[in-house]
Design a protein around this motif. Structure first.
Motif, PDB file in Angstrom:
ATOM      1  N   HIS A 259       0.503  -1.048   0.274  1.00 46.86           N
ATOM      2  CA  HIS A 259      -0.487  -0.410   0.046  1.00 46.86           C
ATOM      3  C   HIS A 259       1.159   1.312  -0.066  1.00 46.86           C
ATOM      4  CE1 HIS A 259      -3.273   2.199  -0.144  1.00 46.86           C
ATOM      5  NE2 HIS A 259      -2.823   3.596   1.078  1.00 46.86           N
ATOM      6  N   PRO A 260       1.726   1.566   0.613  1.00 51.35           N
ATOM      7  CA  PRO A 260       2.948   2.568   0.983  1.00 51.35           C
ATOM      8  C   PRO A 260       2.930   2.275  -0.934  1.00 51.35           C
ATOM      9  CG  PRO A 260       2.853   1.364   3.085  1.00 51.35           C
ATOM     10  CD  PRO A 260       2.492   0.538   2.380  1.00 51.35           C
ATOM     11  N   GLU A 261       3.690   1.562  -0.854  1.00 52.46           N
ATOM     12  CA  GLU A 261       4.482   2.075  -2.669  1.00 52.46           C
ATOM     13  C   GLU A 261       2.785   2.381  -3.808  1.00 52.46           C
ATOM     14  OE1 GLU A 261       6.965   0.802  -4.231  1.00 52.46           O
ATOM     15  OE2 GLU A 261       6.347   1.035  -5.942  1.00 52.46           O
ATOM     16  N   VAL A 262       2.008   2.387  -3.417  1.00 54.62           N
ATOM     17  CA  VAL A 262       0.979   3.536  -4.427  1.00 54.62           C
ATOM     18  C   VAL A 262       1.303   4.807  -4.389  1.00 54.62           C
ATOM     19  CG1 VAL A 262      -0.991   1.271  -4.135  1.00 54.62           C
ATOM     20  CG2 VAL A 262      -0.941   2.730  -2.939  1.00 54.62           C
ATOM     21  N   TYR A 263       1.770   4.579  -3.056  1.00 53.12           N
ATOM     22  CA  TYR A 263       1.589   6.454  -2.754  1.00 53.12           C
ATOM     23  C   TYR A 263       2.917   7.116  -3.053  1.00 53.12           C
ATOM     24  CZ  TYR A 263      -2.243   5.900  -0.702  1.00 53.12           C
ATOM     25  OH  TYR A 263      -3.733   5.796  -0.484  1.00 53.12           O
ATOM     26  N   VAL A 264       3.796   5.780  -3.114  1.00 54.76           N
ATOM     27  CA  VAL A 264       5.276   6.463  -3.688  1.00 54.76           C
ATOM     28  C   VAL A 264       4.801   6.712  -5.283  1.00 54.76           C
ATOM     29  CG1 VAL A 264       7.684   5.010  -4.678  1.00 54.76           C
ATOM     30  CG2 VAL A 264       6.348   4.673  -1.968  1.00 54.76           C
ATOM     31  N   LEU A 265       4.751   5.968  -5.652  1.00 59.26           N
ATOM     32  CA  LEU A 265       4.262   5.601  -6.978  1.00 59.26           C
ATOM     33  C   LEU A 265       3.356   7.019  -7.448  1.00 59.26           C
ATOM     34  CD1 LEU A 265       3.522   2.645  -7.889  1.00 59.26           C
ATOM     35  CD2 LEU A 265       5.004   3.267  -8.138  1.00 59.26           C
ATOM     36  N   LEU A 266       2.597   7.148  -6.541  1.00 56.83           N
ATOM     37  CA  LEU A 266       1.599   8.368  -6.779  1.00 56.83           C
ATOM     38  C   LEU A 266       2.132   9.521  -6.404  1.00 56.83           C
ATOM     39  CD1 LEU A 266      -1.181  10.296  -7.189  1.00 56.83           C
ATOM     40  CD2 LEU A 266      -0.795   9.877  -4.722  1.00 56.83           C
ATOM     41  N   LEU A 267       3.155  10.231  -5.588  1.00 59.68           N
ATOM     42  CA  LEU A 267       3.678  11.133  -4.838  1.00 59.68           C
ATOM     43  C   LEU A 267       4.896  11.991  -5.900  1.00 59.68           C
ATOM     44  CD1 LEU A 267       4.011  10.241  -0.606  1.00 59.68           C
ATOM     45  CD2 LEU A 267       2.437  12.587  -2.414  1.00 59.68           C
ATOM     46  N   PRO A 268       5.904  11.417  -6.927  1.00 62.06           N
ATOM     47  CA  PRO A 268       6.728  12.329  -7.456  1.00 62.06           C
ATOM     48  C   PRO A 268       5.524  13.188  -8.575  1.00 62.06           C
ATOM     49  CG  PRO A 268       7.966   9.881  -7.259  1.00 62.06           C
ATOM     50  CD  PRO A 268       6.216  10.516  -6.382  1.00 62.06           C
ATOM     51  N   SER A 269       4.727  12.002  -9.024  1.00 57.03           N
ATOM     52  CA  SER A 269       3.641  13.165 -10.225  1.00 57.03           C
ATOM     53  C   SER A 269       3.182  13.873  -9.658  1.00 57.03           C
ATOM     54  CB  SER A 269       2.551  12.266 -10.887  1.00 57.03           C
ATOM     55  OG  SER A 269       3.348  10.873 -11.454  1.00 57.03           O
ATOM     56  N   ILE A 270       2.578  13.987  -8.357  1.00 55.17           N
ATOM     57  CA  ILE A 270       1.784  15.210  -8.065  1.00 55.17           C
ATOM     58  C   ILE A 270       2.967  16.168  -7.670  1.00 55.17           C
ATOM     59  CG2 ILE A 270       1.284  16.235  -5.386  1.00 55.17           C
ATOM     60  CD1 ILE A 270      -0.988  14.511  -6.798  1.00 55.17           C
ATOM     61  N   GLY A 271       4.360  15.923  -7.314  1.00 53.79           N
ATOM     62  CA  GLY A 271       4.973  16.896  -7.169  1.00 53.79           C
ATOM     63  C   GLY A 271       5.474  17.363  -8.311  1.00 53.79           C
ATOM     64  N   VAL A 272       5.587  16.417  -9.380  1.00 53.93           N
ATOM     65  CA  VAL A 272       5.614  17.059 -11.039  1.00 53.93           C
ATOM     66  C   VAL A 272       4.685  18.350 -11.081  1.00 53.93           C
ATOM     67  CG1 VAL A 272       5.335  17.007 -13.598  1.00 53.93           C
ATOM     68  CG2 VAL A 272       6.308  15.243 -12.015  1.00 53.93           C
ATOM     69  N   LEU A 273       3.248  18.217 -10.938  1.00 56.05           N
ATOM     70  CA  LEU A 273       2.376  19.009 -11.120  1.00 56.05           C
ATOM     71  C   LEU A 273       2.195  19.738  -9.864  1.00 56.05           C
ATOM     72  CD1 LEU A 273      -1.504  16.909 -11.005  1.00 56.05           C
ATOM     73  CD2 LEU A 273      -0.056  17.579 -12.928  1.00 56.05           C
ATOM     74  N   SER A 274       2.663  19.535  -8.829  1.00 55.96           N
ATOM     75  CA  SER A 274       2.982  20.993  -8.165  1.00 55.96           C
ATOM     76  C   SER A 274       3.685  22.447  -8.895  1.00 55.96           C
ATOM     77  CB  SER A 274       3.070  20.873  -6.552  1.00 55.96           C
ATOM     78  OG  SER A 274       2.635  20.374  -6.560  1.00 55.96           O
ATOM     79  N   HIS A 275       3.946  21.791  -9.970  1.00 51.02           N
ATOM     80  CA  HIS A 275       5.411  23.017 -10.561  1.00 51.02           C
ATOM     81  C   HIS A 275       4.427  23.267 -11.514  1.00 51.02           C
ATOM     82  CE1 HIS A 275       9.038  22.636  -8.080  1.00 51.02           C
ATOM     83  NE2 HIS A 275       7.963  21.704  -7.698  1.00 51.02           N
ATOM     84  N   VAL A 276       3.980  22.556 -12.790  1.00 51.16           N
ATOM     85  CA  VAL A 276       3.479  22.403 -14.193  1.00 51.16           C
ATOM     86  C   VAL A 276       2.223  23.009 -14.318  1.00 51.16           C
ATOM     87  CG1 VAL A 276       1.938  21.254 -16.072  1.00 51.16           C
ATOM     88  CG2 VAL A 276       4.225  19.958 -15.119  1.00 51.16           C
ATOM     89  N   ILE A 277       1.343  23.173 -12.668  1.00 49.34           N
ATOM     90  CA  ILE A 277       0.045  23.494 -12.691  1.00 49.34           C
ATOM     91  C   ILE A 277       0.393  25.466 -12.273  1.00 49.34           C
ATOM     92  CG2 ILE A 277      -2.228  23.927 -12.016  1.00 49.34           C
ATOM     93  CD1 ILE A 277      -2.306  20.961 -11.628  1.00 49.34           C
ATOM     94  N   PRO A 278       1.462  25.550 -11.218  1.00 51.91           N
ATOM     95  CA  PRO A 278       1.512  27.326 -11.434  1.00 51.91           C
ATOM     96  C   PRO A 278       1.987  27.709 -12.993  1.00 51.91           C
ATOM     97  CG  PRO A 278       2.495  26.027  -9.543  1.00 51.91           C
ATOM     98  CD  PRO A 278       2.000  24.651 -10.660  1.00 51.91           C
ATOM     99  N   THR A 279       2.939  26.692 -13.435  1.00 52.72           N
ATOM    100  CA  THR A 279       3.315  27.473 -14.317  1.00 52.72           C
ATOM    101  C   THR A 279       2.609  28.535 -15.833  1.00 52.72           C
ATOM    102  OG1 THR A 279       5.245  26.138 -14.107  1.00 52.72           O
ATOM    103  CG2 THR A 279       4.952  26.929 -15.704  1.00 52.72           C
ATOM    104  N   PHE A 280       1.652  26.929 -15.604  1.00 51.83           N
ATOM    105  CA  PHE A 280       0.657  27.257 -17.218  1.00 51.83           C
ATOM    106  C   PHE A 280      -0.814  28.149 -16.411  1.00 51.83           C
ATOM    107  CE2 PHE A 280       3.130  23.716 -18.189  1.00 51.83           C
ATOM    108  CZ  PHE A 280       3.840  24.510 -18.902  1.00 51.83           C
ATOM    109  N   ALA A 281      -1.113  28.429 -14.788  1.00 46.34           N
ATOM    110  CA  ALA A 281      -1.879  29.745 -14.357  1.00 46.34           C
ATOM    111  C   ALA A 281      -1.262  30.491 -14.113  1.00 46.34           C
ATOM    112  CB  ALA A 281      -2.466  28.224 -13.798  1.00 46.34           C
ATOM    113  N   ARG A 282       0.283  30.784 -14.915  1.00 44.01           N
ATOM    114  CA  ARG A 282       0.998  31.646 -14.769  1.00 44.01           C
ATOM    115  C   ARG A 282       0.204  32.631 -12.359  1.00 44.01           C
ATOM    116  NH1 ARG A 282      -0.196  30.355 -19.390  1.00 44.01           N
ATOM    117  NH2 ARG A 282       1.635  30.584 -21.037  1.00 44.01           N
TER     118      ARG A 282
END
Ligand code: HEA
Ligand code: HEA
Ligand code: CUA
Ligand SMILES: [Cu+2]
Lengths: 536, 290, 378
Positions: A259-282
């Motif tokens: 189960h923790p493994e599924v969050y291992v898979l999820l979290l780095p992508s959440i990290g990516v989104l936390s950069h992508v969304i602010p960038t393109f929402a300016r």
């Protein structure tokens, strides 16, 4: 670019390494990051090819292409290649590339060990492939037909390929533990002066939590498969009731990791989104602190709810209630993350380049998959859902948007930085639309299949399940082949294209956008000054 | 101590062949092991080859690190990275042992009561085993491995506890000596620690011998045998590794590699040794005593 | 630009998919299942209701998220000239949303959890102190065994091959699990080899069969009918061929069925106990049927097996070698492999199977094994 110039020329930096030595002996985080990403791409295609075979077999009722053991062998291999071979290495590749750039460090803290943690992966990949092919040689024993969960006693019946698989898991474990140690040490020890933890970019935070999770749970899986190995060959009876053991014990060990493994898979992508969304929402990320708090909460709660995968093993009422409530509670921090993303988009000035398209798709589709996860968490209802295609639909809806699409978004977002060339935006958008359509076509119908009573991991099914399986298989072919377009875009970008400026995206913030595209071989040999707005 | 210049500049090692050697050695060892376990005769030689390569790897890698250290190429930051790295490595080891302790607790508190009929689902005993008595130590309803005598706590195990605890004290003594730049205390402390550690391993080996022979307690003796040997076995393996590491450190101390301010390798091994100590306390309490 | 691709790439596969889906298959009368089938027990009804409740809550939340996101996507975009509100995260809302949002989510969570917990209390534990009919359900690779502990009846249930089952292939068995309505039934799940799981959606529960352990579930059927399910835990090669069929009938009919079964059992026992010498032909005929139901799943009708997992019996050293080894293997099985112990078969059955195996296909040992030989070998 003044930060990158070497003020104190450190004596041991001879000419940059070239040729095969550069890649095999590398101690450079960028090269190792590239290696990780290429390895992940190769594994994505192998795992994808097995998925295509699975879907081709399920296209129609009856047994057409494969035999039952081969089918389950492919299912096992598909899951392991995707999770351990593709998603985790890709996330580690992003970490290698971006963490030092983002925190103003010249490299990872332990560069030689960094190379070791990468190079163990091809060894593990070899073992994994051996475990798949060994049965096809004379004397190779029977095929692995257990699924990726490797539940005994079935996994004790399997021939020697299971031992190859067990060792592959040991190697994968060593690799991720070493990589995680490296990332933790880098983040805790190598930040540029002035970058406090609460100024650290969110991607770094997600990896910090992920790395802790890995260090704590991967050794437990290693212990579990070691017991399996001993039960198979050395007469112990951990999983054998006759000796006082219990097959369910393995499930606890596996899911304590799983189960923790599924969050291992999820979290780095959440990290990516936390950069992508602010960038393109300016506009800046909404709720930096609550984001950090949420992911720590996800990691912590995620460690203590594992038995929701085993509701049907016969636990006491108290135990199932506990695991149910714990699991449902995870929707609070995850919901907060989703909310923060939406609030970042809200009243922003959005534009929709490929990374942002993926980000929006992730928000919508991951929420969908997360909500079906909450349905699964409800114990009485899971008595129905468990081990049906509904579960398969759930986890592809969280894995694909939650992990794979996030990595795609990251790749498109940072590809110009890595290669110095802009990717072809038009092709990127075409890829996105085919990909997302194919994905939904593949996995949406599987919810219905599951509810109507189709179990997972079966090669052959009754005619009543035909229609949705046909749709799903056609979707899968579209989805699968769309990745050839991805491959084409990546190769094309590496080979050339419009030169990218150092700040590739108008709205991008952070240190990584202050070095040239592509960055020089060594960056930040002297720490950059941290200004207020660079972080968060 | 390093110059001011080196303190601001980061240290990045040159390209290194060791990771690749590591990969090849692990791969050969494990392929060989998988073959051996399935009765393929050549497997054994592949394992030996792999292990030799692995030894070569350790030797070469550490030689490089030591050389860099002696050439004063590490600064405080690198030292801190090493320390943190070792710390989190030990944390992961703790969780490896946790899997086995977890198995022990699960078997004793969930599986056996369930088999014995007073778990939450009472029917198992009634339907499947009318005679089974689920008391610990147990080799299960199938009485696997035949009658055995469980290992008592107050013979060799208690002695071993004493040995390991005093070795924890001697290594602290050595460390104290090192911090005073007192070479003699350092070397004596290390030697005492190694002696105690080796004595522990010898006793442990004798205990196994005794268990297999006189007590008929084997790896096949149901869950009791399984958990007993896996927990003590992995611990014994760690003690052996620790002792080897201590010997390497002793060698380096004799060569005068360590100073009062620069002795990360010593501390790493000391931490490791304390970790092995603490695990033993857990073993003594949960495996032997209760 | 984005829009154009939605229509082009989104619709074409969708349409092709649907058209292909409808035209390729000829199963016109096949039911489209998109939700659970109608429950056949009160327990199942409870579960159905909680499923619908959570699904509705989930759908509602999904709609909320979708509407907000789509609104924002439409209005807050650069191409419409919307200026980014750089201070949004510093407003009152920005400062307190980390409390408000979790509080709201917690509210929804508790709604789901408390309802689910209420259902759980009703369905989870087997009712105490009531008269229950016990049915022991044993999973085997790859068939089911049902023991009616109160009646001393045993039913072996195997999948029906495609030729006989037709459209019900993988949903039909040779012997069904016959159960009475309006009776509280306790199911005792266990397994003879690996994990299996009992799952019949109309009864709405699933429970793992764990070798060496017994797990329990209970139900009370409230209508007559035939309910179909499948083994739901991966159990090896033929996991897909473990259908479960429950036939729910009134209590009177059930009593009649019980009487029939008991009579059949008595007759079979008498036949096996008869001290007669069986002829080769009789044994071969009996053996063939038995082999084909019990052994052919692995060793195949042709005796070729499915190597490497299942060895061929045609030409096998054990089958053509000394008979003691053959007895031993069939009676005791081989631990750690899928070859189970068949010792629960009676002497006549084992004698027939062994005679058949030793003389079928290319095997020509010429042995005729009598039940008395089996009794000696046990
Ligand atoms: C990236 C991977 C990933 C992620 C993130 C998740 C997330 C979740 N998963 Fe999933 N899961 C898997 C991967 C993942 N899962 C896999 C691989 C399996 C199968 C393994 C196997 O058997 O092979 C599985 C199986 C699985 C099961 C077992 C099913 C079974 O076998 O019977 C369960 C049961 O509880 C479950 C639950 C959840 C929950 C509650 C979440 C939560 O974290 C989801 C939280 C998210 C949301 C809830 C949406 C956003 C929130 C809001 C919009 C706020 C409002 C919401 C509410 C008020 C509810 N998952
Ligand atoms: C991150 C993890 C991940 C990913 C990305 C995927 C991706 C896919 N998965 Fe997978 N899946 C799992 C994790 C994942 N899966 C897990 C954990 C299981 C459970 C296993 C178990 O039960 O034990 C599972 C099980 C599973 C099943 C259930 C099998 C069963 O229970 O019987 C199915 C069936 O449809 C399926 C389908 C797919 C498809 C169509 C894709 C597609 O997304 C794949 C898309 C294709 C590509 C990405 C590659 C492109 C390749 C080509 C175009 C082919 C060309 C090839 C060459 C040129 C060499 N998966
Ligand atoms: Cu029995 Cu699956
Ligand atoms: Cu989970």
């Amino acid at each position: 670019m003044s930060h990158t110039s070497t003020l104190h020329d450190v004596p041991h930096h001879h000419a940059n390494p070239t040729g095969w030595r550069r890649w095999l002996f590398s101690t450079n985080h960028k090269d190792i990051g590239t290696l990780y990403l290429l390895f992940a791409l190769a594994m994505l295609f192998m795992g994808g090819a097995s998925a295509m075979l699975i879907r081709a077999e399920l296209f129609q009722p009856g047994i057409q292409l494969l035999d039952p053991d081969l089918y389950n062998n492919l299912v096992t291999n598909h899951a392991l290649l995707m999770i351990f071979g593709s998603v985790m290495p890709a996330a580690a590749g992003l970490a290698n590339w971006m963490i030092p750039l983002m925190i103003g460090a010249p490299d990872m803290a332990l560069p030689r060990m960094n190379n070791l943690s990468f190079w163990i992966l091809p060894a593990a990949g070899t073992m994994l492939i051996l475990s798949f092919v060994v049965p096809f040689f004379p004397g190779g024993g029977s095929q692995i037909n257990t699924g990726w969960t490797l539940y005994p006693p079935l996994s004790i019946q399997v021939g020697m390929s299971m031992d190859f698989l067990i060792f592959a898991i040991h190697l994968l474990g060593i690799s991720s533990v070493l990589a995680s140690i490296n990332i933790i040490v880098t983040l805790l020890n190598m930040r540029a002066p002035g970058m406090t933890l609460m100024k650290m970019p969110i991607f770094c935070w997600t990896w910090l939590v992920t790395a802790f999770l890995l260090i704590l749970v991967v050794p437990v899986l290693a212990g579990g498969v070691t017991m399996l190995l001993f039960d198979r060959h050395f007469g112990t009876s951990f999983f054998d009731a006759a000796g006082g053991g219990d097959p369910v014990l393995f499930q606890h060990l596996f899911w304590f990791f799983g189960h923790p493994e599924v969050y291992v898979l999820l979290l780095p992508s959440i990290g990516v989104l936390s950069h992508v969304i602010p960038t393109f929402a300016r506009k800046p990320l909404f709720g930096y602190k609550s984001m950090v708090g949420a992911m720590i909460a996800v990691g912590t709660i995620g460690m203590v709810v594992w038995a929701h995968h085993q509701y049907t093993i016969g636990m006491s009422l108290g135990a199932v209630s506990y695991f149910m409530i714990g699991t449902i509670i995870i929707s609070i921090p995850v919901g907060l993350m989703i909310f923060n993303f939406i609030a970042t988009m809200w009243r922003g000035a959005m534009s929709f380049e490929t990374p942002m398209l993926f980000a929006v798709a992730i928000i919508l589709m991951f929420t969908f998959g997360g909500l079906s996860g909450v349905m699964l968490a409800v114990v009485p209802a899971d008595m129905q859902y468990h081990d049906s295609m509904f579960v398969v639909a759930h986890f592809h809806y969280v894995l694909m948007p939650g992990a794979v699409f996030g990595l795609f978004a990251g790749v498109f977002y940072w590809l110009p930085k890595w290669t110095g060339h802009m990717y072809d935006e038009r092709l990127g958008k075409i890829f996105f639309w085919i990909n997302v359509t194919g994905f939904n076509l593949t996995f949406f119908p599987q919810h219905f299949l599951g509810l109507a009573g189709m179990p997972r991991r079966i090669i052959d099914y009754n005619v009543m399940f035909t229609e949705f399986n046909v749709i799903s298989s056609i979707g899968a072919m579209i989805f699968g082949f769309s990745h050839l377009l991805l491959l084409y875009i990546v190769i094309k970008t590496i080979r050339g294209g419009e030169p990218a400026p150092s700040r590739v995206w108008e709205g991008a913030r952070g240190l990584e956008w202050e070095v040239a595209s592509p960055p020089p071989f060594h960056t930040w040999e002297t720490p950059p000054p941290i200004r207020q707005e660079q972080s968060a | 101590m390093s110059s001011t210049e080196q303190q601001t500049a980061y240290f990045i090692p040159e390209p290194s062949p060791w990771p690749i050697v590591g990969m090849v050695s692990l791969l050969t060892t494990l392929i060989g092991a998988a073959l051996t376990m399935n009765g393929v005769a050549v497997g054994r030689y592949i394992v030996i080859g792999g292990l030799l390569l692995f030894a070569y790897l350790l030797f070469g890698w550490f030689r490089d690190v030591i050389a860099e250290n002696l050439a004063d190429r590490y600064n405080r930051q690198v030292d801190r990275s090493f320390r943190m790295g070792m710390f989190w490595f030990i944390a992961s080891e703790v969780f490896f042992f946790l899997a086995f302790f977890g198995a022990l607790f699960y078997i004793r508190n969930v599986a056996l009561p369930w088999l014995g009929g007073d778990g939450y689902l009472g029917a198992t005993r009634e339907i499947l085993y009318s005679q089974f008595n689920p008391a610990w130590p147990s080799h299960g309803p199938g009485a696997l491995g035949g009658t055995f005598t469980p290992m008592g706590a107050w013979g060799i195990p208690a002695l071993n506890t004493l040995l390991l605890l005093s070795s924890g004290a001697t290594i602290t003594w050595a460390h104290w000596g090192l911090k005073q730049d007192d070479q003699k205390t350092l070397v004596r402390g290390l030697m005492a620690t190694i002696a105690l550690g080796l004595l522990f391993v010898v006793f442990q080996a004798y205990e196994y011998f005794h268990a297999y022979g006189a007590l008929n307690l084997t790896l096949e003796s149901g869950v009791y045998g399984s958990t007993f040997y896996m927990l003590t076995g992995f611990h014994g393996f760690h003690v052996t590794m620790g002792a080897i590491m201590l010997m390497a450190i002793l060698g380096r101390s004799l060569k005068g590699h360590f100073s009062a301010h620069n002795h990360f390798a010593f501390e790493a091994v000391a931490w490791y040794w304390h970790f092995v100590d603490v695990v033993w306390l857990g073993l003594f309490i949960f495996v032997y005593w209760f | 630009m984005c829009r154009r691709f939605t229509t082009v790439s989104g619709l074409i596969p969708l349409i092709t998919g649907l058209v292909a889906g409808l035209s390729v298959t000829h199963s016109t009368q096949a039911e489209y299942g998109i939700n659970f089938p109608p429950p056949a027990a009160d327990v199942a009804q409870e579960i159905y209701d909680i499923h619908m409740l959570t699904m509705q809550i989930a759908t509602f939340l999904l709609l909320v998220v979708f509407s907000i996101v789509i609104y924002s996507l439409y209005f807050h975009r650069k191409s419409r000239g919307y200026p980014a509100d750089q201070q949004f995260h510093n407003t009152w809302f920005g400062n307190w949303s980390w409390v408000i949002v979790p509080a709201l989510v917690l509210g929804v969570d508790l709604t789901i959890a408390s309802n689910a917990d209420a259902v759980l209390k009703k369905v989870w534990d087997v009712p105490k102190g009531e008269k229950l009919m016990d049915v022991k359900v044993t999973g085997h690779q790859w068939w089911w065994e049902f023991d009616y502990l109160d009646y001393g009846i045993k039913v072996e249930s195997r999948y029906t091959p495609q030729e006989q089952a037709g459209d019900l292939y993988l949903r039909e068995v040779d012997n069904r699990l016959v159960l009475p309505t309006n009776t509280k039934i306790r199911f005792l799940h266990t397994s003879a080899d690996v994990l299996h799981a009992f799952w019949v959606p109309e009864l709405a529960f699933k429970k793992d069969a764990i070798p060496g352990y017994v797990t329990e579930t209970w139900s009370e059927l409230n209508r007559e009918g035939v309910f179909r399910g499948q083994c739901a835990e991966l159990c090896g090669t033929w996991h897909s061929r473990m259908p479960l069929v429950v036939e729910s009938i009134s209590e009177e009919k059930f009593q009649a069925w019980v009487a029939d079964q008991q009579a059949i059992k008595v007759a079979a026992a008498a036949e096996a106990a008869a001290t007669k010498t069986w002829s080769r032909e009789e044994l071969m005929a009996k053996g063939k049927t038995l082999y084909e139901t019990k052994c052919a799943a692995c060793h195949q009708l042709t005796g070729q097996g499915l190597p490497p997992a299942f060895p061929p019996l045609n030409g096998s050293a054990i089958v053509n070698g000394p008979i003691e080894a053959h007895f031993n293997l069939v009676i005791n099985g081989k631990p750690g492999t899928a070859m189970q112990a068949w010792g629960s078969l009676n002497d006549l059955e084992i004698a027939a199977i062994i005679t058949y195996e030793r003389n079928a296909w290319d095997n020509r040992t010429g042995d005729t094994v009598q039940p008395t030989d089996v009794a000696l070998a046990r």
